[in-house]
Scaffold this active site. Sequence first.
Site, PDB file in Angstrom:
ATOM      1  N   TYR A  46      21.048  11.558 -23.034  1.00 45.09           N
ATOM      2  CA  TYR A  46      21.311  13.070 -23.731  1.00 45.09           C
ATOM      3  C   TYR A  46      21.312  12.945 -25.249  1.00 45.09           C
ATOM      4  CZ  TYR A  46      21.831  16.980 -20.581  1.00 45.09           C
ATOM      5  OH  TYR A  46      21.501  17.940 -20.039  1.00 45.09           O
ATOM      6  N   GLU A  48      21.289  16.061 -27.667  1.00 47.23           N
ATOM      7  CA  GLU A  48      21.134  17.355 -27.891  1.00 47.23           C
ATOM      8  C   GLU A  48      21.140  17.379 -29.566  1.00 47.23           C
ATOM      9  OE1 GLU A  48      23.704  20.040 -26.244  1.00 47.23           O
ATOM     10  OE2 GLU A  48      22.450  20.182 -24.387  1.00 47.23           O
ATOM     11  N   ASP A 192      -2.507  28.273 -31.766  1.00 44.21           N
ATOM     12  CA  ASP A 192      -2.258  27.502 -30.424  1.00 44.21           C
ATOM     13  C   ASP A 192      -3.556  26.607 -29.974  1.00 44.21           C
ATOM     14  OD1 ASP A 192      -1.791  26.514 -27.708  1.00 44.21           O
ATOM     15  OD2 ASP A 192      -1.021  28.416 -27.335  1.00 44.21           O
ATOM     16  N   THR A 218       0.225  21.681 -26.599  1.00 44.33           N
ATOM     17  CA  THR A 218       0.746  20.886 -25.279  1.00 44.33           C
ATOM     18  C   THR A 218       0.155  19.386 -26.041  1.00 44.33           C
ATOM     19  OG1 THR A 218      -1.269  21.316 -24.311  1.00 44.33           O
ATOM     20  CG2 THR A 218       0.923  22.596 -23.696  1.00 44.33           C
ATOM     21  N   LYS A 221      -3.266  17.782 -22.539  1.00 41.30           N
ATOM     22  CA  LYS A 221      -4.518  18.133 -22.283  1.00 41.30           C
ATOM     23  C   LYS A 221      -5.702  17.168 -22.912  1.00 41.30           C
ATOM     24  CE  LYS A 221      -3.142  22.916 -21.365  1.00 41.30           C
ATOM     25  NZ  LYS A 221      -1.960  23.307 -22.068  1.00 41.30           N
ATOM     26  N   ARG A 227       3.390  15.362 -20.478  1.00 48.64           N
ATOM     27  CA  ARG A 227       3.351  16.853 -20.621  1.00 48.64           C
ATOM     28  C   ARG A 227       4.388  16.843 -21.712  1.00 48.64           C
ATOM     29  NH1 ARG A 227       0.826  18.883 -15.950  1.00 48.64           N
ATOM     30  NH2 ARG A 227       0.886  20.697 -16.826  1.00 48.64           N
TER      31      ARG A 227
HETATM   32  N1  DSN Z   1      -2.350  26.512 -17.758  1.00 50.77           N
HETATM   33  C1  DSN Z   1      -2.972  26.341 -18.756  1.00 50.77           C
HETATM   34  C2  DSN Z   1      -4.330  26.074 -18.506  1.00 50.77           C
HETATM   35  O1  DSN Z   1      -4.589  25.640 -17.395  1.00 50.77           O
HETATM   36  O2  DSN Z   1      -4.986  26.227 -19.455  1.00 50.77           O
HETATM   37  C3  DSN Z   1      -2.428  26.859 -19.930  1.00 50.77           C
HETATM   38  O3  DSN Z   1      -1.198  26.662 -20.166  1.00 50.77           O
END
Ligand code: DSN
Length: 407
Positions: A46, A48, A192, A218, A221, A227
């Site tokens: 933890y 925080e 974003d 994120t 990707k 993640r």
């Molecule tokens: N769910 C994601 C996507 O597949 O593009 C976006 O958050």
Amino acid sequence: MEDKDVQNIIKKEEERQKGTLNMIPSENHTSSAVREVLSSVLGDKYAEGYPQKRYYGGNKYIDELEELCRERAKNLFGVPYVNVQGYSGSPANHAVYFALLEPGDKVMGMSLLSGGHLTHGWKVNFSGKYYESVFYGVDKDTELIDYEEVRKTALKEKPKMIICGATSYPRLIDFKRFREIADEVGAYLCADISHIAGLVVSGVHPDPTPYAHVVTTTTHKTLRGPRGAIIMVTHSGVEKDKNMGEKIDKAVFPGLQGGPHENSIAAIAVCLREATDPSFIDYGKQVVSNCRVFAEEIKKSGFRVVSGGTDNHLLLVDLQGREGIDAQSALEDAGIMVNKNTIPFDENPPFNPSGIRLGTPALTSRGMKEGEMKEIAFLVSQTLMQHDLAPQTYKRVEEICEKFPII
Ligand code: DSN
């Protein structure tokens, strides 16, 4: 004690991933270094708070780790401030709203139906429920963002924040133009870049950091990490509000989240280092080249591709009113994973849209190149035209997968 039930499910999922072609553009295959760190003891701690300001003892090494991750992110993206604690993209975007806006403030984002994200103001999401949202979309003929239209809407609506970035827009985003529009109305500009972060760092997509005040992404990707999420405040952001970084930190914790997932933060640090390797530039270029070739081949088979092609890692195929859900399941039967998706001005609803979205990051991470794209485009179009060919196609898909193993 080994949990055979869970292990069996993991084994099955591993076999599924190995034996199928993943064309979902928001997914990827991480390195074993990323996965190893994710399952480390760091997940047991933890922490925080932030480095040197924790609410728990025993955080000496956790502080060292989070600082390392922050430094790597700042260096890779060239920004003065980052927060690496966001659990994923939606919480990261939520933190930006929480830091910079008051409930009821007006936000302008790309409509979900044109390729935007739920958190860019969609009505069922916190962003559309607690904030007033207005949208821009794409031009009906070109299916490209019409920046003059964006400007007109911004001048009329005077949003406090403009969000650019998308989940299913196959073209380059002109961040400079968005910033000019934001400046005209005195709005914050948030980019974003969740989908395109890996393309930005490999130099094949324009960089938002000279223009946006705040950038979210994120990490799982095109960036090919675990993640998680990174929120960046750029030099322009600091110029606009020197306390922006502190506001973002407070919004993440204690505003929205509790203890950060330090195992994820460690895995983000690993992926950020991987992204500095020269091979990552080759990967980014190959993702885009693969996608372009795939789009051209699909077009040759008679399918319409939204906006006529792609500049990035994804494309949208218009199934001309046929249901994307059927196409998705036929392709799954053929061992090719895609997702059903709305196309601009879709007359069908999002759960049953008229298109499919396909992308090349995961196939590129397996080492596939233009030649494989041509063949896979043929397999996809054949299956789309005749669903009952799926079992036959699956056999060829398995051979391709065997030739290009997941690392
Ligand atoms: N769910 C994601 C996507 O597949 O593009 C976006 O958050």
